[in-house]
Design an enzyme around this catalytic site. Sequence first.
Site, short mmCIF file in Angstrom:
data_model
loop_
_atom_site.label_atom_id
_atom_site.label_comp_id
_atom_site.label_asym_id
_atom_site.label_seq_id
_atom_site.Cartn_x
_atom_site.Cartn_y
_atom_site.Cartn_z
N ASP A 147 0.88 -1.18 0.00
CA ASP A 147 0.00 0.00 0.00
C ASP A 147 0.91 1.22 0.00
O ASP A 147 1.53 1.55 1.02
CB ASP A 147 -0.90 -0.02 1.24
CG ASP A 147 -1.77 1.23 1.35
OD1 ASP A 147 -1.76 2.05 0.41
OD2 ASP A 147 -2.45 1.39 2.39
N LYS B 215 2.28 11.36 -3.05
CA LYS B 215 1.25 10.65 -3.82
C LYS B 215 0.27 11.63 -4.47
O LYS B 215 -0.29 11.35 -5.53
CB LYS B 215 0.51 9.67 -2.90
CG LYS B 215 -0.51 8.79 -3.61
CD LYS B 215 -1.08 7.78 -2.64
CE LYS B 215 -2.15 6.90 -3.24
NZ LYS B 215 -2.68 5.91 -2.28
N GLU C 91 -7.49 0.17 -4.70
CA GLU C 91 -7.53 0.07 -3.24
C GLU C 91 -8.87 -0.49 -2.73
O GLU C 91 -8.88 -1.31 -1.80
CB GLU C 91 -7.21 1.43 -2.62
CG GLU C 91 -5.74 1.81 -2.81
CD GLU C 91 -5.45 3.27 -2.49
OE1 GLU C 91 -6.38 3.99 -2.06
OE2 GLU C 91 -4.30 3.70 -2.69
N ASP D 51 -13.08 5.17 1.77
CA ASP D 51 -11.64 5.25 2.00
C ASP D 51 -11.23 6.71 2.25
O ASP D 51 -11.16 7.52 1.33
CB ASP D 51 -10.90 4.69 0.79
CG ASP D 51 -9.38 4.60 1.00
OD1 ASP D 51 -8.89 5.17 2.00
OD2 ASP D 51 -8.71 3.97 0.17
#
Length: 628
Positions: free
Chosen positions: A32, A96, A196, A220
């Site tokens: 991850d 990210k 994800e 999420d």
Amino acid sequence: MQSVPLHPYMGKVSINIATGGIQQAETIVGIDLGTTNSLIAIVRQDDRVPIALREIDGLTLVPSIVHFDENGAITVGNAARQLLIAEPERTIYSVKRLMGKSYKDVSEHAGFFAYKVIDDDTDSLVKIQVGNKFYSPIELSSYILKELKARAEHILKTPVNKAVITVPAYFNDAQRQATRDAGRLAGLDVLRIVNEPTAASLAYGLGVKPNEEKTIAVYDLGGGTFDISILKITNGIFEVLSTNGDTYLGGDDMDRTLGQHWQKELGISNSELGTNKSLAQQLRLIAEEAKKHLSNKDSFEGSINGRSVKISKADFEKLIQPLVDRTINSCKNALQDAGLQAKQIDAVVMVGGSTRVPLVKESVRKFFGKEPFDQLNPDEVVALGAAVQADILAGNNTEMLLLDVTPLSLGIETMGGLMDVLVPRNSKIPVKAGRQYTTQKDGQSGMRISVFQGERDLVQDNRKLAEFNLSNIPGMPAGLPKVEVSFMIDADGILKVSATELRSGVAQSIDVKPQYGLTDAEVEKMLMDSLTHAKDDIQTRALVEAATEAEQMLSVTEKFLAKHKEFLTEEEINITIGQMQSLREAINAKDKNGIQHETEKLNDVSRPYAERVMDAALKDAMKGKKIL
């Protein structure tokens, strides 16, 4: 007809080609790669249970933070986190958020970053400057992945060369390819990029049973991003019905909201924070500490530069209520797009460290009308699911159906002889992908579309499949035509490539059979070559991209000087010509950092008089005109 390459619009691999399955001898990890933290997981061989790898300190999370000292030495993780306040301009976090982005994409949020995000006002990939060096988000992410790889090898006492890496469901082709490139640069063969939400579902065992059919929502909320995905799982096949969310909404924004509250209370101005990066980081970090504390306490007290700050849980929830409401609105939109109502959702899975905030949990429970799945550590659940996917690829779990996949990446040639991947290796088929390109010369009437297969960054190292010309493009200035190139692979593995100039409707297409004449051994060799030459390929691509950008800058500046010479002073002309020469020397020297540095200098030199000429042109244009 002018027909030239496209220009972007602003050890051994043992693989079963038929199934995409990997031989079991090697360890395949699930990763991850997160905005705030990253971690790595595997499936235990004895009981087939996924576990996050822990160091001696018991921690699974590696902060997604990279620090560079003055000598260029790199520190990643907790050690880098300790330097956020002391050396904010040399400590890179939340990278990210920049993956696959141009400066234009992130310009509104550039103030969030304490480090220097280069403003080159172009559509090229964003760069981060540390000292005199420039780094792409891909390079920075690769350092985090290298740390995770080293960590896994230390814990497992075995080499780790293969991985499944997760990305948000909304990541586009550029962001997915950037993630894949980062893995490759870190020495990892990225076998699959997994959404994800899919990974989180796998971690809870949803969709693993062969005859199971469920509709689930994955909520999420991470450090930097929020997304809600509605998935339909039928016989082990995951179908994304809809996604929604916000790439700039997460725990970081809760921290910033609380930080701004305290900033106002303490009378700290924005200009003071702008010049005092250390104070800005202190404010951000203590807000983060308060958020975590208030997840199980009713109040928080701390200090910033010796000045006391405090907040109650109730007041904190009032501050962040608008942020939580935005996530619920996204949930409504996702359900609407999927044509479903909340009561039709069978399960709600909670992912991301920010779902620990009690207000978030309660809001999700109330909206969906059911108790969410939150038994697993929300920080670890995505990595655990990635490990399950890795176990499936390793051939150890045969209960889930793996769809047919493309054995090698498919793409086209762009400027500088680069391979632009439209369909990454291991993409499930059928699949459709497209991207827009433009011309590089004024009046260009044709484009050569060259289709390649392979994993290398230069097309000369890959296999050419087909080529055709898109002709009769109406004469327009360079950069104005918009040509959309689309790849469509049907269930039989037949690739159809089409190109359409969107302004005029001019179109051309061709059918290609990508696997024709390519043996398993040849595919295997191409994959091995891509790993062997990964570092060199990344460096070559970076150099070619920097040189291409520099050549364009030189061409534009040269035309500008010729057209507007009378508006410039002799000193400005001489300085510009000298800087253009310096840039040409850097290009000839094939020094990527030097090229980027000299390009930035030329941009700085030309900007003042370019703005002056533009202002003068506007004034002339407005003479005698009445503005209504």
